[in-house]
Design an enzyme around this catalytic site. Structure first.
Site, PDB file in Angstrom:
ATOM      1  N   SER A   1       3.327  -0.172  -1.715  1.00  0.00           N
ATOM      2  CA  SER A   1       2.985  -0.660  -3.048  1.00  0.00           C
ATOM      3  C   SER A   1       4.207  -0.657  -3.942  1.00  0.00           C
ATOM      4  O   SER A   1       5.097   0.193  -3.798  1.00  0.00           O
ATOM      5  CB  SER A   1       1.913   0.266  -3.630  1.00  0.00           C
ATOM      6  OG  SER A   1       1.727   0.018  -5.005  1.00  0.00           O
TER       7      SER A   1
ATOM      8  N   TYR B   1      -1.559   9.122  -5.791  1.00  0.00           N
ATOM      9  CA  TYR B   1      -1.695   7.902  -4.996  1.00  0.00           C
ATOM     10  C   TYR B   1      -0.309   7.354  -4.638  1.00  0.00           C
ATOM     11  O   TYR B   1       0.009   7.111  -3.465  1.00  0.00           O
ATOM     12  CB  TYR B   1      -2.510   6.828  -5.738  1.00  0.00           C
ATOM     13  CG  TYR B   1      -2.378   5.479  -5.082  1.00  0.00           C
ATOM     14  CD1 TYR B   1      -2.988   5.220  -3.854  1.00  0.00           C
ATOM     15  CD2 TYR B   1      -1.584   4.472  -5.641  1.00  0.00           C
ATOM     16  CE1 TYR B   1      -2.817   4.000  -3.219  1.00  0.00           C
ATOM     17  CE2 TYR B   1      -1.419   3.248  -5.014  1.00  0.00           C
ATOM     18  CZ  TYR B   1      -2.039   3.019  -3.806  1.00  0.00           C
ATOM     19  OH  TYR B   1      -1.859   1.825  -3.173  1.00  0.00           O
TER      20      TYR B   1
ATOM     21  N   LYS C   1       1.916   7.060  -0.938  1.00  0.00           N
ATOM     22  CA  LYS C   1       2.569   5.871  -0.357  1.00  0.00           C
ATOM     23  C   LYS C   1       4.054   6.147  -0.113  1.00  0.00           C
ATOM     24  O   LYS C   1       4.610   5.786   0.931  1.00  0.00           O
ATOM     25  CB  LYS C   1       2.419   4.664  -1.294  1.00  0.00           C
ATOM     26  CG  LYS C   1       1.001   4.148  -1.411  1.00  0.00           C
ATOM     27  CD  LYS C   1       0.558   3.464  -0.128  1.00  0.00           C
ATOM     28  CE  LYS C   1      -0.907   3.118  -0.138  1.00  0.00           C
ATOM     29  NZ  LYS C   1      -1.412   2.615   1.149  1.00  0.00           N
TER      30      LYS C   1
HETATM   31  P1  NAD Z   1      -9.728  -1.428   0.032  1.00  0.00           P
HETATM   32  O1  NAD Z   1     -10.224  -0.106  -0.430  1.00  0.00           O
HETATM   33  O2  NAD Z   1     -10.538  -2.615  -0.240  1.00  0.00           O
HETATM   34  O3  NAD Z   1      -9.414  -1.377   1.604  1.00  0.00           O
HETATM   35  C1  NAD Z   1      -9.055  -0.201   2.265  1.00  0.00           C
HETATM   36  C2  NAD Z   1      -9.961  -0.053   3.465  1.00  0.00           C
HETATM   37  O4  NAD Z   1      -9.612   1.139   4.177  1.00  0.00           O
HETATM   38  C3  NAD Z   1     -11.436   0.075   3.078  1.00  0.00           C
HETATM   39  O5  NAD Z   1     -12.200  -0.843   3.841  1.00  0.00           O
HETATM   40  C4  NAD Z   1     -11.786   1.517   3.429  1.00  0.00           C
HETATM   41  O6  NAD Z   1     -13.136   1.654   3.848  1.00  0.00           O
HETATM   42  C5  NAD Z   1     -10.795   1.818   4.535  1.00  0.00           C
HETATM   43  N1  NAD Z   1     -10.454   3.248   4.673  1.00  0.00           N
HETATM   44  C6  NAD Z   1     -10.097   4.112   3.699  1.00  0.00           C
HETATM   45  N2  NAD Z   1      -9.838   5.325   4.225  1.00  0.00           N
HETATM   46  C7  NAD Z   1     -10.025   5.211   5.562  1.00  0.00           C
HETATM   47  C8  NAD Z   1      -9.916   6.120   6.634  1.00  0.00           C
HETATM   48  N3  NAD Z   1      -9.584   7.407   6.427  1.00  0.00           N
HETATM   49  N4  NAD Z   1     -10.184   5.682   7.880  1.00  0.00           N
HETATM   50  C9  NAD Z   1     -10.555   4.394   8.098  1.00  0.00           C
HETATM   51  N5  NAD Z   1     -10.681   3.492   7.122  1.00  0.00           N
HETATM   52  C10 NAD Z   1     -10.410   3.893   5.855  1.00  0.00           C
HETATM   53  O7  NAD Z   1      -8.251  -1.593  -0.589  1.00  0.00           O
HETATM   54  P2  NAD Z   1      -7.286  -2.850  -0.562  1.00  0.00           P
HETATM   55  O8  NAD Z   1      -7.109  -3.280  -1.959  1.00  0.00           O
HETATM   56  O9  NAD Z   1      -7.695  -3.809   0.460  1.00  0.00           O
HETATM   57  O10 NAD Z   1      -5.933  -2.140  -0.141  1.00  0.00           O
HETATM   58  C11 NAD Z   1      -5.507  -2.080   1.210  1.00  0.00           C
HETATM   59  C12 NAD Z   1      -4.256  -1.225   1.283  1.00  0.00           C
HETATM   60  O11 NAD Z   1      -3.254  -1.776   0.440  1.00  0.00           O
HETATM   61  C13 NAD Z   1      -4.468   0.209   0.800  1.00  0.00           C
HETATM   62  O12 NAD Z   1      -3.694   1.063   1.621  1.00  0.00           O
HETATM   63  C14 NAD Z   1      -3.918   0.195  -0.602  1.00  0.00           C
HETATM   64  O13 NAD Z   1      -3.456   1.448  -0.998  1.00  0.00           O
HETATM   65  C15 NAD Z   1      -2.776  -0.799  -0.460  1.00  0.00           C
HETATM   66  N6  NAD Z   1      -2.431  -1.463  -1.710  1.00  0.00           N
HETATM   67  C16 NAD Z   1      -3.380  -2.071  -2.454  1.00  0.00           C
HETATM   68  C17 NAD Z   1      -3.049  -2.677  -3.657  1.00  0.00           C
HETATM   69  C18 NAD Z   1      -4.108  -3.300  -4.526  1.00  0.00           C
HETATM   70  O14 NAD Z   1      -3.870  -3.464  -5.718  1.00  0.00           O
HETATM   71  N7  NAD Z   1      -5.255  -3.679  -4.007  1.00  0.00           N
HETATM   72  C19 NAD Z   1      -1.718  -2.685  -4.081  1.00  0.00           C
HETATM   73  C20 NAD Z   1      -0.756  -2.075  -3.283  1.00  0.00           C
HETATM   74  C21 NAD Z   1      -1.119  -1.456  -2.111  1.00  0.00           C
HETATM   75  C1  WQD Z   2      -2.406  -4.243 -14.840  1.00  0.00           C
HETATM   76  C2  WQD Z   2      -2.138  -4.334 -16.343  1.00  0.00           C
HETATM   77  C3  WQD Z   2      -2.760  -2.360 -17.546  1.00  0.00           C
HETATM   78  C4  WQD Z   2      -7.065  -2.650 -16.833  1.00  0.00           C
HETATM   79  C5  WQD Z   2      -2.284  -0.644 -10.045  1.00  0.00           C
HETATM   80  C6  WQD Z   2      -1.734   0.525  -9.285  1.00  0.00           C
HETATM   81  C7  WQD Z   2      -0.766   0.026  -8.256  1.00  0.00           C
HETATM   82  C8  WQD Z   2      -1.404  -1.035  -7.371  1.00  0.00           C
HETATM   83  C9  WQD Z   2      -2.022  -2.114  -8.170  1.00  0.00           C
HETATM   84  C10 WQD Z   2      -2.411  -0.081  -5.445  1.00  0.00           C
HETATM   85  C11 WQD Z   2      -1.555  -3.056 -16.934  1.00  0.00           C
HETATM   86  C12 WQD Z   2      -3.612  -3.521 -17.961  1.00  0.00           C
HETATM   87  C13 WQD Z   2      -5.711  -2.889 -16.832  1.00  0.00           C
HETATM   88  C14 WQD Z   2      -7.787  -2.759 -18.052  1.00  0.00           C
HETATM   89  C15 WQD Z   2      -5.752  -3.353 -19.188  1.00  0.00           C
HETATM   90  N1  WQD Z   2      -2.490  -0.521  -6.609  1.00  0.00           N
HETATM   91  N2  WQD Z   2      -5.066  -3.230 -17.985  1.00  0.00           N
HETATM   92  N3  WQD Z   2      -7.086  -3.108 -19.165  1.00  0.00           N
HETATM   93  O1  WQD Z   2      -1.571  -0.593 -13.086  1.00  0.00           O
HETATM   94  O2  WQD Z   2      -0.164  -2.631 -12.495  1.00  0.00           O
HETATM   95  O3  WQD Z   2      -1.228  -1.333 -10.705  1.00  0.00           O
HETATM   96  O4  WQD Z   2      -2.915  -1.550  -9.130  1.00  0.00           O
HETATM   97  O5  WQD Z   2      -1.433   0.146  -4.796  1.00  0.00           O
HETATM   98  O6  WQD Z   2      -0.366   1.119  -7.523  1.00  0.00           O
HETATM   99  O7  WQD Z   2      -1.074   1.392 -10.183  1.00  0.00           O
HETATM  100  O8  WQD Z   2      -2.639  -2.715 -12.158  1.00  0.00           O
HETATM  101  O9  WQD Z   2      -4.627  -4.025 -12.719  1.00  0.00           O
HETATM  102  O10 WQD Z   2      -4.619  -1.550 -13.205  1.00  0.00           O
HETATM  103  O11 WQD Z   2      -3.182  -3.070 -14.569  1.00  0.00           O
HETATM  104  O12 WQD Z   2      -5.173  -3.645 -20.223  1.00  0.00           O
HETATM  105  O13 WQD Z   2      -8.991  -2.527 -18.116  1.00  0.00           O
HETATM  106  O14 WQD Z   2      -3.400  -4.508 -17.000  1.00  0.00           O
HETATM  107  O15 WQD Z   2      -2.448  -1.544 -18.647  1.00  0.00           O
HETATM  108  O16 WQD Z   2      -0.661  -3.427 -17.943  1.00  0.00           O
HETATM  109  P1  WQD Z   2      -1.332  -1.762 -12.223  1.00  0.00           P
HETATM  110  P2  WQD Z   2      -3.873  -2.824 -13.124  1.00  0.00           P
END
Ligand code: NAD
Ligand code: WQD
Length: 349
Positions: free
Chosen positions: A132, A156, A160
């Protein structure tokens, strides 16, 4: 050798029932890969797997299991010969990670270590990992490239970053690994069919699902966290990337792994659009696309938030030949389609 070719197409997808994983499974299928999903459904629904199967027109291999369960993982590696693993499984809610750090380190760090041990046991040494942009902390230089310093402010993000360190050390210890952390910026949007998308439990933490639930009438109004950042309009700026572009980035990473004669070691790559969009700009774009009013109020900054974050996407372009192609309007349109067809997510049926 047909069997050799065949195994080169088989991919284990942990967390494949989740938001990004489900979209990636479709992209993998379209690119000719064979997918086995491994997910404990802790933050997803089997209905997502059903819909992926419908969209690709054939059943998809699904195993319900936890990445912390070595024996269960072993059975999967005994039953299938994989070219590599795409590892999405993990927990992702920043606020929850502050309240439950052990749960986050256990799932994200211990779970990944268990997965890596089993991969080593079965000589599967290619991994694409969901990292991330959060590992860059509060960046000093924009756009953010892969050599920027890393730091985190919550469990979190720390989980990562810790996994990245584990992967780096593993690559140093044994040069037969290829370990690619893809550092996602802000994934949003949904499959253009409107059949799969992001389905948060409870009230969304992230901006796009919050906006779309206001638009569909499930939530009254958006609270915008801060109007006094040093940005174009005072609200936070992020690099939003369409989830189907992100899914293609995973296909590009696998294709790249396939082409390599030698192992790659530890190779982090940003997946972002390279463009910054403010919170207000996203609200306006969504309102235009949905023809809905999105009421909002300004409230104080959210703890831990940064002003601006956007990627340099040059490395992905140079190495993988990948770049994001979909616009903010596309992201809003596809989110809106998914949200309006499925006002209650996968529980809508
Ligand atoms: P998500 O929660 O929709 O998907 C994650 C999946 O992993 C889920 O289906 C959950 O059931 C499964 N899971 C969790 N723990 C598990 C375990 N111990 N064993 C087996 N399965 C497990 O999330 P997402 O948004 O699809 O994110 C996928 C990956 O990308 C995550 O690792 C997340 O941290 C990373 N990521 C997401 C974002 C974002 O904003 N969505 C941003 C950066 C990184
Ligand atoms: C985006 C912008 C908020 C909600 C997070 C995690 C990051 C990654 C992606 C997993 C910011 C603003 C948000 C609301 C708002 N996840 N906001 N009102 O914080 O950039 O990233 O998700 O890996 O690790 O930190 O994403 O969508 O939460 O926020 O004003 O109700 O929207 O302040 O500026 P963020 P976000």
């Amino acid at each position: 050798d047909i069997n050799m070719e065949n195994y080169k197409n088989k991919i284990l997808v942990t967390g494949g029932a989740g938001y990004i994983g489900s979209h990636t499974c479709i992209a993998l299928h379209e690119a000719g890969y064979e997918v086995v999903i491994y997910d404990n459904l802790s933050n997803s629904s089997f209905e997502a797997v059903n819909r992926v199967s419908s969209l690709i027109g054939q059943p998809i291999d699904f195993i319900e299991g936890d990445i912390r369960d070595a024996d269960s993982l072993r059975q999967v590696f005994v039953a299938h010969r994989f070219f590599g693993v795409i590892h999405f499984a993990g927990l992702k809610a920043v606020g929850e990670s502050v309240a439950k750090p052990l749960m986050y380190y256990d799932n994200n760090v211990s779970g990944t270590i268990t997965l890596l041990k089993i991969m080593a046991e079965y000589e599967v040494k290619k991994l694409v990992f969901s990292s991330s942009a959060t590992v860059y902390g509060d960046p000093e230089i924009l756009p953010i490239n892969e050599d920027s310093p890393r730091s985190c402010t919550n469990p979190y993000g720390q989980s990562k970053l810790t996994v990245e360190h584990v992967l780096e050390d593993l690559a140093l210890s044994d040069n037969s690994w290829s370990l690619i952390p893809l550092r996602y910026f802000n994934p949003v949007g949904a499959h253009p069919s409107g059949q799969i998308g992001e389905d948060p439990n409870d009230i969304p933490n992230n901006l796009m699902p919050y906006i779309s639930q206001v638009a569909v009438g499930k939530l009254d109004k958006l609270s915008i966290f801060g109007d006094d950042y040093a940005t174009v309009d005072g609200t936070g700026v992020r690099d939003f990337i369409h989830v189907t572009d992100l899914a293609q980035g995973h296909v590009a990473a696998l294709n790249y792994l396939k082409q390599q004669k030698q192992s790659l070691g530890f190779l982090p790559i940003n997946l972002g659009s390279g463009k910054g969009t403010s919170v207000l700009e996203l609200v306006r774009a969504f309102s235009a696309v949905s023809a809905k009013d999105i009421p909002f109020q300004f409230v104080g900054r959210r703890a831990g938030d940064i002003a601006s974050c956007y990627a340099s996407a040059d490395k992905a372009q140079e190495l993988l030949g990948w770049k994001a192609s979909l616009s903010i309007t596309d992201m809003c349109q596809d989110t809106w389609r998914w949200q309006s067809i499925n006002p209650n997510g996968y529980n809508s049926i």
